[in-house]
Design an enzyme around this catalytic site. Structure first.
Site, PDB file in Angstrom:
ATOM      1  CE1 TYR A 272       5.321   5.831   0.302  1.00  0.00           C
ATOM      2  CE2 TYR A 272       4.975   6.606   2.531  1.00  0.00           C
ATOM      3  CZ  TYR A 272       5.812   6.158   1.548  1.00  0.00           C
ATOM      4  OH  TYR A 272       7.146   6.033   1.800  1.00  0.00           O
TER       5      TYR A 272
ATOM      6  CD1 TRP B 199      -2.878   1.622   0.903  1.00  0.00           C
ATOM      7  CD2 TRP B 199      -1.290   2.363   2.300  1.00  0.00           C
ATOM      8  NE1 TRP B 199      -3.260   2.862   1.356  1.00  0.00           N
ATOM      9  CE2 TRP B 199      -2.307   3.341   2.208  1.00  0.00           C
ATOM     10  CE3 TRP B 199      -0.187   2.609   3.107  1.00  0.00           C
ATOM     11  CZ2 TRP B 199      -2.244   4.549   2.913  1.00  0.00           C
ATOM     12  CZ3 TRP B 199      -0.117   3.807   3.805  1.00  0.00           C
ATOM     13  CH2 TRP B 199      -1.150   4.753   3.703  1.00  0.00           C
ATOM     14  CG  HIS B 200       3.558   2.172   3.163  1.00  0.00           C
ATOM     15  ND1 HIS B 200       2.877   1.139   3.771  1.00  0.00           N
ATOM     16  CD2 HIS B 200       3.663   3.138   4.097  1.00  0.00           C
ATOM     17  CE1 HIS B 200       2.597   1.475   5.026  1.00  0.00           C
ATOM     18  NE2 HIS B 200       3.055   2.685   5.238  1.00  0.00           N
ATOM     19  N   GLY B 201       3.556   1.967  -1.597  1.00  0.00           N
ATOM     20  CA  GLY B 201       4.093   2.435  -2.859  1.00  0.00           C
ATOM     21  C   GLY B 201       4.463   1.319  -3.808  1.00  0.00           C
TER      22      GLY B 201
END
Length: 492
Positions: A492, A339-341
């Site tokens: 993000y 999810w962060h990248g």
């Protein structure tokens, strides 16, 4: 006249190099004007809400240009789907509606964040050249899509009723304080506040200004300073520095990341308080944690709880066999990392945390450690020290550009440590060392002391609070970096 036009152009039009962020002078000036108008409109609820929505869309436009229409599209989609879901009685149809919402929101994330990563991965496997597509990532898309999904799922579960006022729902999804980098505010927490429209009392106003001050100090005075003058240098070229310097760089990044992200959360929560809305805490001194499990109860609380409620528990959570429960936990953390990248480094970081959580559960089971376990001071210190180092080690994957850089850092730390350079390090990075020490001391300060300081600040009159805020801003202007440093979590 031309100077006025240029200034107006800078204020009104999108500039990718100069987004409108909480830590900019332009935002502070605009927000003071916004707050004055907001107070004047307090009698007219609908007009005030429209004013906030327009300012929120302007705020988002200054960060993501035309993608503000994507945000509006999500508002319309959620509002219509939510009401259709609330009226539906057929369970298959209801599940289909939830699935449509998830597919649309996750589809947007996949396209904007992960499309190039996926195609590049397949191209590497097939040994085919791939030129990345020019896809611009809308700021904060991960946060407002998570809010959208939780809203529809909560309606399906019966936790909330569909919002029947389009203005209320648009206000909720576009509300600018948490829009770009969280916290992940849920509809069931905010929609009732929008309906009540109580406004901010004196204590909320005082607490709001206090949180804005602490957020600015965390971000500009601590995070930006140690990042630009030390941490970035280490992570860019770890092989050029000794193991001791690399380890200090890892510790420095752990502090930078916390101050940067919790600083944004503090400001977002503080601004919301000034407007009469209460958000839950998003950080609770996470480096005081005595285990990985406790850490994830204290770090980015809104995201951790979202992943638990909408991913881990639906997969079966801990209600299954031990093996499946561990699988669910690792899967949740891997997806949380992704999810962060769009980087496999985030996946590795998520997997690292998932494995730590599983090992901690196994450890508690083997040694019979329960919820009522109260370790002594020595064991508590040891637990905190080990937990912090495990998390800091994981942050190497979070920050590094490649496994090669991580390998260089690990090699230097374990084979080229050279503790004897500590004197030169302190002499060469004296202000960095002072800033890091102050940052960690403030972090480990008992919460009761922080609340006492906040209460004393709140007890001051409005003029005194304004003077303190002005002095802090003047101090920040003196120490801030020459170039604008965006918040880490904006990507993000």
């Amino acid at each position: 006249m031309s100077e006025f036009k240029n200034a107006l152009h800078d204020i009104l039009l999108f500039d990718a190099a100069n987004p409108l962020l909480f830590n900019t002078g332009l935002f502070l000036l605009l927000f003071l004007c916004f707050l004055g108008i907001y107070k004047l409109l307090s009698r007219w609820q609908s007009v005030k809400m429209i004013f906030v929505i327009l300012f929120s869309l302007y705020f988002y436009y200054k960060s993501s240009a035309g993608y503000c229409f994507v945000l509006l599209g999500v508002c319309v989609f959620d509002f219509v789907l939510g009401n259709l879901l609330g009226a539906a009685r057929n369970d298959t149809l209801r599940k289909t509606m939830v699935a449509v919402n998830v597919v649309v929101n996750v589809g947007m994330l996949v396209y904007f964040k992960y499309f190039n990563l996926l195609i590049r991965t397949f191209a590497d496997i097939a040994s085919v050249r791939f030129d990345p597509f020019d896809i611009i990532l809308p700021a904060g898309i991960s946060f407002f899509t998570f809010r959208s999904i939780s809203y529809i799922v909560d309606i399906y579960r019966g936790d909330i009723k569909p919002c029947t006022n389009f203005l209320h729902y648009t206000f909720f999804l576009t509300f600018f304080p948490p829009l770009l980098a969280g916290p992940v505010v849920r509809a069931k927490d905010m929609l009732p506040q929008i309906k009540d429209n109580k406004g901010a009392d004196r204590f909320m106003t005082g607490a709001g200004f206090f949180l804005i001050i602490t957020g600015l100090v965390k971000k500009v005075v601590i995070a930006d300073y140690i990042s630009g003058n030390f941490v970035d240098r280490i992570f860019d070229n770890p092989a050029l520095y000794t193991g001791f310097e690399n380890l200090m760089g890892v510790y420095g990044f752990a502090l930078q990341l916390y101050c940067d992200f919790s600083g944004y959360s503090d400001m977002a929560i503080g601004i919301a308080l000034l407007l009469g809305f209460r958000f839950k805490d998003n950080f609770d001194s996470p480096y005081k944690s005595q285990s990985p499990t406790e850490f994830w109860r204290r770090w980015h609380i809104s995201l951790s709880s979202w992943l638990r409620d909408y991913l881990y528990i639906p997969m079966g959570g801990s209600r299954t066999s031990k093996l499946k429960s561990h699988r669910n936990l690792v899967t949740t953390m891997v997806l949380g990392g992704l999810w962060h990248g769009a980087s496999w480094m985030y996946v590795i970081w998520g997997a690292w945390n998932g494995v730590l959580l599983v090992l901690h559960k196994i450890y508690k089971r083997l040694f019979g450690i329960g919820k009522d376990d109260r370790p002594g001071a020595v064991r508590r210190f040891f637990n905190i020290l080990v937990t912090f180092n495990l998390m800091a080690f994981g942050f190497m994957f979070f920050r590094s550009e490649s496994m090669e850089k991580v390998g260089d850092m690990i090699t230097q730390i374990f084979t080229n440590f050279h503790i004897d350079v500590w004197r030169q390090f302190v002499d060469g990075y004296f202000m960095i060392v002072v800033t890091i020490v102050i940052g960690f001391v403030l972090h480990f300060t008992p919460r009761s002391m922080t609340l006492k300081v906040q209460d004393r600040f709140t007890a001051l009159g409005g003029v005194a609070q304004a003077v303190v805020l002005a002095l802090v801003i003047l101090f920040i202007i003196q120490v801030r970096q020459s170039d604008l440093v965006p918040f880490i979590y904006l990507q993000y």
